[in-house]
Each structure stands twice: as structure tokens, then as C-alpha cells.
Design a protein around this motif. Structure first.
Motif, PDB file in Angstrom:
ATOM      1  N   GLN A  56       0.557  -7.076  -3.514  1.00  0.00           N
ATOM      2  CA  GLN A  56       0.172  -6.706  -2.146  1.00  0.00           C
ATOM      3  C   GLN A  56      -1.276  -6.245  -2.080  1.00  0.00           C
ATOM      4  O   GLN A  56      -2.007  -6.569  -1.134  1.00  0.00           O
ATOM      5  N   CYS A  59      -3.387  -9.297  -2.288  1.00  0.00           N
ATOM      6  CA  CYS A  59      -3.231 -10.037  -1.040  1.00  0.00           C
ATOM      7  C   CYS A  59      -4.167  -9.461   0.021  1.00  0.00           C
ATOM      8  O   CYS A  59      -4.861 -10.202   0.719  1.00  0.00           O
ATOM      9  N   ASP A  60      -4.193  -8.138   0.123  1.00  0.00           N
ATOM     10  CA  ASP A  60      -5.075  -7.485   1.096  1.00  0.00           C
ATOM     11  C   ASP A  60      -6.537  -7.793   0.805  1.00  0.00           C
ATOM     12  O   ASP A  60      -7.327  -8.069   1.714  1.00  0.00           O
ATOM     13  N   ARG A  63      -7.345 -11.384   1.776  1.00  0.00           N
ATOM     14  CA  ARG A  63      -7.411 -11.582   3.224  1.00  0.00           C
ATOM     15  C   ARG A  63      -8.720 -11.053   3.803  1.00  0.00           C
ATOM     16  O   ARG A  63      -9.264 -11.613   4.769  1.00  0.00           O
ATOM     17  N   VAL A 103      -5.562 -17.982  -6.580  1.00  0.00           N
ATOM     18  CA  VAL A 103      -4.987 -17.955  -5.237  1.00  0.00           C
ATOM     19  C   VAL A 103      -4.486 -19.367  -4.958  1.00  0.00           C
ATOM     20  O   VAL A 103      -5.261 -20.311  -4.844  1.00  0.00           O
ATOM     21  N   SER A 112      -1.300 -20.500   4.932  1.00  0.00           N
ATOM     22  CA  SER A 112      -0.597 -19.666   3.964  1.00  0.00           C
ATOM     23  C   SER A 112      -1.209 -19.817   2.582  1.00  0.00           C
ATOM     24  O   SER A 112      -1.923 -20.778   2.294  1.00  0.00           O
ATOM     25  N   LEU A 115       0.311 -15.780  -4.373  1.00  0.00           N
ATOM     26  CA  LEU A 115      -0.136 -15.110  -5.590  1.00  0.00           C
ATOM     27  C   LEU A 115       1.061 -14.979  -6.527  1.00  0.00           C
ATOM     28  O   LEU A 115       2.207 -14.909  -6.069  1.00  0.00           O
ATOM     29  N   PHE A 131       2.022 -15.500   1.591  1.00  0.00           N
ATOM     30  CA  PHE A 131       1.547 -14.695   2.725  1.00  0.00           C
ATOM     31  C   PHE A 131       0.736 -15.545   3.698  1.00  0.00           C
ATOM     32  O   PHE A 131       0.228 -16.615   3.347  1.00  0.00           O
ATOM     33  N   TRP A 133      -2.556 -15.921   6.017  1.00  0.00           N
ATOM     34  CA  TRP A 133      -3.927 -15.415   6.051  1.00  0.00           C
ATOM     35  C   TRP A 133      -4.195 -14.577   7.303  1.00  0.00           C
ATOM     36  O   TRP A 133      -4.808 -13.515   7.227  1.00  0.00           O
ATOM     37  N   SER A 138       4.264 -11.451   4.723  1.00  0.00           N
ATOM     38  CA  SER A 138       4.421 -11.878   3.336  1.00  0.00           C
ATOM     39  C   SER A 138       5.871 -11.723   2.876  1.00  0.00           C
ATOM     40  O   SER A 138       6.652 -10.989   3.477  1.00  0.00           O
TER      41      SER A 138
END
Length: 304
Positions: A56, A59-60, A63, A103, A112, A115, A131, A133, A138
Motif C-alpha cells: 500500500q 502504491c501511494d 500514484r 510496476v 490499473s 505490485l 489498484f 491509478w 485496490s
């Protein structure tokens, strides 16, 4: 280029041997530090919870880069100008899990990405986080093996193995006509390790750590009579393009090729010095046998 690689390998060996001899002189004064041991009695749920937190967090970060550049990053550790998220190798690792430095694109879900994390301490599976974008929505799913994950997510482009745990670009074998040889293939696999026995009773173990798209750390530990000769030496390596590797590069000498048997097994090898030094054909950075040393153990590293 191959000749230069041989020189580089030999130079690295001499440097490590010299460092080991200096450390041996100080052995009476220094006590080797015990190796760090990570606890393995942590529950599967706790290990997976850590893996999901790492996913996570990255992912953040991905993004944010996507929002700034309006383009999906390809890796986590490369700088943003090179299509990465500028994450550090430490950010990809926890106490029990680590992330693949990639990625992944999702072919049937526009907007999408994915990961992947794996439990490297408990060897207890792989997680994929898919997830969006834009919205950030997610979902995480765990699988016992990477093969099971691949079968369940055929829409995720996993054929590119440039990942931290599976960063094992096989490269073309020496003498192949199918393309350029990856001179860094030896060092692109997390956990790959090999051990030499050197004249005089010294053993030297090399382990590849902290692999990213751009480089790795090469840890070298010397031993005498089974005991470490001081602290391990860590050398950062950067996967840069060798000079004179283009059309103007001098033609490499034609190598000898032969299957060589050593204490570590049998390997197809090449020699660029008339048989005095034999190196693995698959991983030219690893000497199999020479007049002063012999390969006694070889391990590929973490399983994909």
C-alpha cells in the motif's frame, strides 16, 4: 568487452583477498559480530500484514508519480526521470516481506496496475495488489506460489522478470548470435551466492543483496578454518553500460569452451586466457577454476 570483464573479475578477487589478509592480521584483536537472525516464529497473518502495508505504501508513492507525470512508472527504485518512483531499496523490504521492483501493467483493466510482494522469511507465499491509478481502489490477494499467482492473473504482464526477487536477466550465453550479452547477469539475482576455495586454505563467499533495476550490493566474507576473518566487505555495484560496447568496440577474443568439473559441480565454461582461468558461460562474473582458486559452492538464490 569480455576481456575487460575477466580483468574486472580478477581485480575484484585480488581486492577481496587483500582485504581478507589485512583483516586476518587483526583477527586476534577483533571478535566477529554474530549474524543478525530474524525471528521466524511470527504468524503468517502478521507476516502478510506487513507485506500488505509495504504494497500500500508503494502504491501511494507510485500514484503520486503518476499524478505528477501523467504517465505510469515502470519500476519503484529508478528515479522519476527514468520511469521510476525514486524509492530506496530499504523501502521495498520489511522484516519478513519484500516487494518486487516492478510496476506491472494490467492488460484488460485500463487505468490499473499491480505490485507484488513475497514473504521471504516464512517462505509463505506471494501477494498481488491491483489498484486503480485515479481512484486508488485496490485489492490484495495472496497465493502459495508465484506460478499460482501467474495462473490466476494472466492479464498481468509478469513475463518481464526485472524484479527484485526475480531480477535474473539470463542474458545470452557467450558466443551466442541472438543478441548482446548482459555483463551484469551474474549480479541481478537477490540472494545468489557462491564460494571459492583459495590457495592457502582461505574460503571466500560472495552474496548478492539489495538488487534493484540499477544496481546491487555485493557482500564478500572471508573465512579461515571455518571462522569469519572479521566483518564482511560490502561493495555497491551499478549496472552501467560498459564503455566501448557499441559498434566501435574492439572485437572480443574468441573464447575456449569446455565443461569444467569443480567441487561445486559441473559447469559449461569459457576461458579467454588459453585455459588458465575458466568462468561460467552463463554468468561470466563467476570463476569456476583457476590456478589459485576453485568454486566449491554455488546457489542461485531466492526462488521465483
Amino acid at each position: 568487452m569480455m576481456k575487460n570483464l575477466c580483468i574486472l573479475s580478477a581485480a575484484g578477487f585480488v581486492f577481496c583477498l587483500f582485504a581478507g589478509q589485512v583483516t586476518l592480521a587483526q583477527e586476534a584483536k577483533e571478535e566477529p559480530k554474530p549474524a543478525e537472525v530474524k525471528p521466524t516464529d511470527v504468524s503468517q497473518a502478521d507476516r502478510r500484514k506487513e507485506g500488505e502495508k509495504l504494497l500500500q505504501a508503494m502504491c501511494d508513492k507510485a500514484r503520486v508519480v503518476y499524478a505528477m507525470n501523467d504517465e505510469a512508472p515502470k519500476t519503484l527504485t529508478a528515479d522519476t526521470e527514468s520511469g521510476g518512483c525514486s524509492a530506496t531499496a530499504e523501502e521495498l523490504k520489511g522484516d519478513y516481506c519484500k516487494l518486487h521492483d516492478k510496476v506491472y501493467a494490467v492488460t484488460d483493466k485500463p487505468g490499473s496496475a499491480a505490485l507484488i510482494a513475497e514473504d521471504v522469511v516464512g517462505k509463505d507465499g506471494f501477494a498481488i495488489l491491483i489498484f486503480q491509478w485515479e481512484s486508488g481502489d485496490s485489492k490484495v490477494e495472496w497465493y502459495d506460489t508465484l506460478d499460482a499467482l501467474k495462473k490466476a492473473h494472466e492479464d498481468v504482464k509478469l513475463e518481464d522478470k526485472a524484479t527484485e526477487s526475480g531480477n535474473d536477466t539470463e542474458g545470452k550465453e557467450a558466443g551466442s548470435d541472438e543478441g548482446e550479452i548482459d555483463v551484469w547477469a551474474t549480479y541481478r539475482k537477490e540472494g545468489r551466492n557462491w564460494t571459492y576455495e583459495i590457495t592457502g586454505g582461505i574460503k571466500m563467499k560472495t552474496t548478492i543483496k539489495n538488487v534493484t533495476e540499477d544496481g546491487c550490493d555485493m557482500e564478500t566474507q572471508m573465512y579461515m578454518n571455518g571462522q569469519p576473518m572479521g566483518a564482511a566487505n560490502t561493495t555497491p555495484l551499478k549496472f552501467s553500460t560498459p564503455k566501448n560496447s557499441g559498434e566501435d568496440a574492439p572485437e572480443a577474443p574468441k573464447p575456449l569452451e569446455k565443461e569444467i568439473e569443480c567441487k561445486a559441480g559441473k559447469f559449461v565454461c569459457v576461458s579467454y586466457d588459453d585455459g588458465n582461468t575458466w568462468m561460467m558461460k552463463k554468468y561470466l562474473g563467476i570463476i569456476v577454476k583457476s590456478q589459485a582458486m576453485e568454486l566449491i559452492e554455488f546457489n542461485e538464490g531466492d526462488e521465483d
